[in-house]
Design a protein around this motif. Structure first.
Motif, PDB file in Angstrom:
ATOM      1  N   GLU A  69      74.488  11.149 -12.877  1.00  0.00           N
ATOM      2  CA  GLU A  69      73.577  12.236 -12.493  1.00  0.00           C
ATOM      3  C   GLU A  69      72.233  11.738 -11.988  1.00  0.00           C
ATOM      4  OE1 GLU A  69      74.907  15.128 -12.417  1.00  0.00           O
ATOM      5  OE2 GLU A  69      76.675  14.347 -13.453  1.00  0.00           O
ATOM      6  N   TRP A  70      71.778  10.586 -12.508  1.00  0.00           N
ATOM      7  CA  TRP A  70      70.427  10.117 -12.197  1.00  0.00           C
ATOM      8  C   TRP A  70      70.372   8.785 -11.459  1.00  0.00           C
ATOM      9  CZ3 TRP A  70      65.600  12.316 -13.233  1.00  0.00           C
ATOM     10  CH2 TRP A  70      65.619  13.503 -13.970  1.00  0.00           C
ATOM     11  N   GLY A  71      71.277   7.869 -11.812  1.00  0.00           N
ATOM     12  CA  GLY A  71      71.205   6.495 -11.270  1.00  0.00           C
ATOM     13  C   GLY A  71      70.056   5.721 -11.872  1.00  0.00           C
ATOM     14  N   PHE A  72      69.309   6.348 -12.774  1.00  0.00           N
ATOM     15  CA  PHE A  72      68.162   5.752 -13.448  1.00  0.00           C
ATOM     16  C   PHE A  72      68.205   6.143 -14.915  1.00  0.00           C
ATOM     17  CE2 PHE A  72      65.951   4.954  -9.492  1.00  0.00           C
ATOM     18  CZ  PHE A  72      64.937   4.071  -9.817  1.00  0.00           C
ATOM     19  N   PHE A  73      67.780   5.262 -15.811  1.00  0.00           N
ATOM     20  CA  PHE A  73      67.601   5.646 -17.220  1.00  0.00           C
ATOM     21  C   PHE A  73      66.613   4.685 -17.865  1.00  0.00           C
ATOM     22  CE2 PHE A  73      71.484   3.192 -16.621  1.00  0.00           C
ATOM     23  CZ  PHE A  73      71.388   2.164 -17.546  1.00  0.00           C
ATOM     24  N   GLN A  74      66.085   5.083 -19.021  1.00  0.00           N
ATOM     25  CA  GLN A  74      65.185   4.179 -19.758  1.00  0.00           C
ATOM     26  C   GLN A  74      65.937   3.682 -20.989  1.00  0.00           C
ATOM     27  OE1 GLN A  74      61.028   4.636 -19.723  1.00  0.00           O
ATOM     28  NE2 GLN A  74      61.048   6.694 -18.872  1.00  0.00           N
ATOM     29  N   VAL A  75      65.828   2.397 -21.250  1.00  0.00           N
ATOM     30  CA  VAL A  75      66.558   1.805 -22.378  1.00  0.00           C
ATOM     31  C   VAL A  75      65.583   1.480 -23.503  1.00  0.00           C
ATOM     32  CG1 VAL A  75      67.932  -0.181 -23.134  1.00  0.00           C
ATOM     33  CG2 VAL A  75      68.335   0.824 -20.902  1.00  0.00           C
ATOM     34  N   ILE A  76      65.913   1.993 -24.697  1.00  0.00           N
ATOM     35  CA  ILE A  76      65.113   1.636 -25.880  1.00  0.00           C
ATOM     36  C   ILE A  76      65.958   0.749 -26.796  1.00  0.00           C
ATOM     37  CG2 ILE A  76      63.592   3.673 -25.773  1.00  0.00           C
ATOM     38  CD1 ILE A  76      65.378   4.917 -27.990  1.00  0.00           C
ATOM     39  N   ASN A  77      65.328   0.067 -27.704  1.00  0.00           N
ATOM     40  CA  ASN A  77      66.020  -0.872 -28.607  1.00  0.00           C
ATOM     41  C   ASN A  77      66.893  -1.852 -27.824  1.00  0.00           C
ATOM     42  OD1 ASN A  77      64.838   0.332 -30.873  1.00  0.00           O
ATOM     43  ND2 ASN A  77      66.413   1.916 -30.907  1.00  0.00           N
ATOM     44  N   HIS A  78      66.289  -2.473 -26.833  1.00  0.00           N
ATOM     45  CA  HIS A  78      67.029  -3.375 -25.934  1.00  0.00           C
ATOM     46  C   HIS A  78      67.089  -4.800 -26.462  1.00  0.00           C
ATOM     47  CE1 HIS A  78      62.877  -4.172 -24.972  1.00  0.00           C
ATOM     48  NE2 HIS A  78      62.732  -2.923 -24.527  1.00  0.00           N
ATOM     49  N   GLY A  79      66.292  -5.106 -27.472  1.00  0.00           N
ATOM     50  CA  GLY A  79      66.386  -6.432 -28.103  1.00  0.00           C
ATOM     51  C   GLY A  79      65.433  -7.484 -27.547  1.00  0.00           C
ATOM     52  N   VAL A  80      64.671  -7.150 -26.505  1.00  0.00           N
ATOM     53  CA  VAL A  80      63.709  -8.138 -25.992  1.00  0.00           C
ATOM     54  C   VAL A  80      62.447  -8.043 -26.853  1.00  0.00           C
ATOM     55  CG1 VAL A  80      62.392  -8.959 -23.993  1.00  0.00           C
ATOM     56  CG2 VAL A  80      64.628  -7.873 -23.647  1.00  0.00           C
ATOM     57  N   ASP A  81      62.018  -9.180 -27.375  1.00  0.00           N
ATOM     58  CA  ASP A  81      60.879  -9.238 -28.286  1.00  0.00           C
ATOM     59  C   ASP A  81      59.622  -8.643 -27.626  1.00  0.00           C
ATOM     60  OD1 ASP A  81      58.789  -9.981 -29.952  1.00  0.00           O
ATOM     61  OD2 ASP A  81      59.729 -11.904 -30.482  1.00  0.00           O
ATOM     62  N   ALA A  82      58.998  -7.704 -28.333  1.00  0.00           N
ATOM     63  CA  ALA A  82      57.812  -7.025 -27.784  1.00  0.00           C
ATOM     64  C   ALA A  82      56.686  -8.024 -27.491  1.00  0.00           C
ATOM     65  CB  ALA A  82      57.325  -5.962 -28.758  1.00  0.00           C
ATOM     66  N   ARG A  83      56.634  -9.128 -28.281  1.00  0.00           N
ATOM     67  CA  ARG A  83      55.559 -10.117 -28.040  1.00  0.00           C
ATOM     68  C   ARG A  83      55.784 -10.850 -26.721  1.00  0.00           C
ATOM     69  NH1 ARG A  83      56.365 -12.479 -33.880  1.00  0.00           N
ATOM     70  NH2 ARG A  83      58.398 -12.005 -33.055  1.00  0.00           N
ATOM     71  N   LEU A  84      57.070 -11.057 -26.398  1.00  0.00           N
ATOM     72  CA  LEU A  84      57.388 -11.728 -25.133  1.00  0.00           C
ATOM     73  C   LEU A  84      57.028 -10.817 -23.944  1.00  0.00           C
ATOM     74  CD1 LEU A  84      58.667 -14.127 -23.624  1.00  0.00           C
ATOM     75  CD2 LEU A  84      60.913 -13.063 -23.990  1.00  0.00           C
ATOM     76  N   VAL A  85      57.336  -9.548 -24.111  1.00  0.00           N
ATOM     77  CA  VAL A  85      57.022  -8.557 -23.071  1.00  0.00           C
ATOM     78  C   VAL A  85      55.509  -8.520 -22.843  1.00  0.00           C
ATOM     79  CG1 VAL A  85      56.996  -6.068 -22.586  1.00  0.00           C
ATOM     80  CG2 VAL A  85      59.072  -7.147 -23.484  1.00  0.00           C
ATOM     81  N   GLU A  86      54.778  -8.483 -23.957  1.00  0.00           N
ATOM     82  CA  GLU A  86      53.308  -8.441 -23.865  1.00  0.00           C
ATOM     83  C   GLU A  86      52.769  -9.705 -23.206  1.00  0.00           C
ATOM     84  OE1 GLU A  86      50.450  -7.994 -27.365  1.00  0.00           O
ATOM     85  OE2 GLU A  86      51.916  -6.371 -27.609  1.00  0.00           O
ATOM     86  N   LYS A  87      53.395 -10.831 -23.560  1.00  0.00           N
ATOM     87  CA  LYS A  87      52.912 -12.119 -23.046  1.00  0.00           C
ATOM     88  C   LYS A  87      53.111 -12.211 -21.529  1.00  0.00           C
ATOM     89  CE  LYS A  87      53.253 -17.048 -23.947  1.00  0.00           C
ATOM     90  NZ  LYS A  87      53.997 -18.115 -24.596  1.00  0.00           N
ATOM     91  N   ILE A  88      54.302 -11.809 -21.065  1.00  0.00           N
ATOM     92  CA  ILE A  88      54.530 -11.933 -19.612  1.00  0.00           C
ATOM     93  C   ILE A  88      53.640 -10.944 -18.849  1.00  0.00           C
ATOM     94  CG2 ILE A  88      56.585 -10.411 -19.386  1.00  0.00           C
ATOM     95  CD1 ILE A  88      57.447 -12.884 -17.415  1.00  0.00           C
ATOM     96  N   GLU A  89      53.385  -9.786 -19.451  1.00  0.00           N
ATOM     97  CA  GLU A  89      52.497  -8.826 -18.778  1.00  0.00           C
ATOM     98  C   GLU A  89      51.074  -9.387 -18.688  1.00  0.00           C
ATOM     99  OE1 GLU A  89      54.863  -4.705 -19.856  1.00  0.00           O
ATOM    100  OE2 GLU A  89      53.110  -5.237 -21.042  1.00  0.00           O
ATOM    101  N   LYS A  90      50.638 -10.029 -19.766  1.00  0.00           N
ATOM    102  CA  LYS A  90      49.277 -10.572 -19.767  1.00  0.00           C
ATOM    103  C   LYS A  90      49.169 -11.705 -18.738  1.00  0.00           C
ATOM    104  CE  LYS A  90      45.601 -12.746 -22.320  1.00  0.00           C
ATOM    105  NZ  LYS A  90      45.349 -13.630 -21.174  1.00  0.00           N
ATOM    106  N   LEU A  91      50.166 -12.611 -18.771  1.00  0.00           N
ATOM    107  CA  LEU A  91      50.110 -13.736 -17.830  1.00  0.00           C
ATOM    108  C   LEU A  91      50.279 -13.257 -16.387  1.00  0.00           C
ATOM    109  CD1 LEU A  91      52.039 -16.360 -19.978  1.00  0.00           C
ATOM    110  CD2 LEU A  91      49.633 -16.450 -19.311  1.00  0.00           C
ATOM    111  N   GLY A  92      51.112 -12.237 -16.193  1.00  0.00           N
ATOM    112  CA  GLY A  92      51.292 -11.658 -14.855  1.00  0.00           C
ATOM    113  C   GLY A  92      49.958 -11.116 -14.343  1.00  0.00           C
TER     114      GLY A  92
END
Ligand SMILES: COC(=O)C(/C=C/C1=C(C)CCCC1(C)C)=C/O[C@H]1C=C(C)C(=O)O1
Ligand SMILES: O=C(O)CCC(=O)C(=O)O
Ligand SMILES: [Fe+2]
Length: 352
Positions: A69-92
């Protein structure tokens, strides 16, 4: 190829002008509903990845409906460490905030898609996006260009390596779930894809004095099988998808990954799951960073609709081709809605 002068939008921003150069100004019909209207801010479906794999067929069913119906969705509880996500965003962000001359050490050359700059510009007549990009090929290793992996900010390249390894696992898991949602064996896509191609692109959208006149990123569908996007918290709302001919803004859920179906899955499923046209818009006061992963089959894999999706009522809609051919076609054409997929579409015959 004469692409003309391409202004760097972060440098333009420093001038503090209230106008934007002509090359960024779009036709009125292109810009339709850039200013967000609250009636078009539906929530795309949310999929809880931790529920899948525990035999929760309900979530697989939700996934099937989200893809169809959408071809798009948001995934929660995906298993990627939130600290890693924060780190790449900061360095980006640290990367984009560097002086232009530092970023130009990794300049994206005209006609290429890796490095820092604006991709998909092929003529001096083409309108430009209000966006700076930094893209790298990740896997297989031969697509890496080591000269484009930044030494500054410190640990950025190392973090990209760690992050992309984690995101690759999410892509693999999602593809198994998507296979199940189609009634196929979970492993079918990994068997078909060979050593999958993976690329990362960071899109930085500075605030724009005239968000009503420009686009952050031109409308397009992704050539990948799957695309995974994360967006830095606190940034502007910018991603929009075309649904029933309306541009709908995707409201980010903190910590969630936005996933979309790419052209490759559309072809493999003979159109059951379709890639969806999307774009990014800008904001007058807020900036935005998105970090995007493209995941696709190996270049030598032959693609075409799988027999499971072909019958009398669903005739073949796409021809067979090598993914490498599509990849070349994709990166040598400007972003133009879903037109890039015409490469694979068969002419439909209307019965007389
Ligand atoms: C908007 O799409 C892209 O920028 C893009 C580019 C991907 C790539 C790189 C940044 C470097 C290595 C090659 C590759 C083309 C994968 C989209 O990627 C999609 C498009 C195709 C085709 C694909 O396989 O992924
Ligand atoms: O930044 C966004 O929200 C859109 C990015 C995107 O569609 C892409 O990089 O392909
Ligand atoms: Fe995209």
């Amino acid at each position: 190829m004469n692409v003309g002068h391409i202004d760097d939008v972060q440098e333009l921003r420093k001038i503090e002008s209230t106008t934007v150069p002509d090359r960024f100004v779009r036709d009125v019909d292109e810009i339709k509903s850039v200013i967000q209207d609250s009636s078009f801010t539906e929530h795309v479906p949310i999929i809880d990845l931790s529920k899948i794999g525990n035999g929760n067929y309900n979530e697989i069913f939700n996934l099937a409906s989200a893809c169809q119906e959408w071809g798009f969705f948001q995934v929660i509880n995906h298993g990627v460490d939130a600290r890693l996500v924060e780190k790449i965003e900061k360095l980006g962000m640290d990367f984009f905030m560097q002086p232009l001359e530092e970023k130009l050490k990794y300049k994206m050359l005209p006609g290429t898609v890796q490095g820092y700059g604006q991709a998909f510009v092929f003529s001096d007549q083409q309108k430009l996006d209000w966006c700076n990009m930094f893209a790298l090929g990740i896997q297989p290793h031969f697509i890496r260009n080591p000269k484009l992996w930044p030494t500054n900010p410190l640990n950025f390249s190392e973090c990209i390596d760690t992050y992309t390894r984690e995101i690759r696992k999410v892509c693999e898991k999602l593809l198994r779930c998507i296979a199940m949602s189609l009634g196929l064996r979970a492993q079918i896509f990994e068997e078909t894809f060979g050593e999958a191609v993976q690329a990362i692109r960071m899109n930085y959208y500075p605030p724009c004095p005239r968000p009503d006149l420009v686009l952050g990123l031109s409308p397009h569908s992704d050539g990948s099988a799957l695309t995974i996007l994360q967006q830095k918290e606190g940034g502007s709302v910018g991603l929009q998808l075309l649904k029933d001919n309306n541009w709908v803004s995707i409201i980010p859920i903190p910590g969630a990954l936005v996933v979309n179906i790419g052209d490759t899955l559309e072809v493999l499923t003979n159109g059951r799951y379709k890639s969806v046209e999307h774009r990014a818009v800008t904001n007058m006061v807020k900036d935005r960073l998105s970090i995007v992963t493209f995941y696709a089959p190996s270049y030598e894999v032959e693609l075409g609709p799988m027999p499971e999706f072909i019958d009398e009522s669903n005739p073949v809609q796409y021809r067979n081709y090598l993914h490498g051919e599509y990849s070349k076609h994709y990166v040598t054409n400007k972003l133009q809605g879903k037109r890039t997929l015409d490469f694979a579409k068969l002419a439909t015959h209307i019965p007389v």
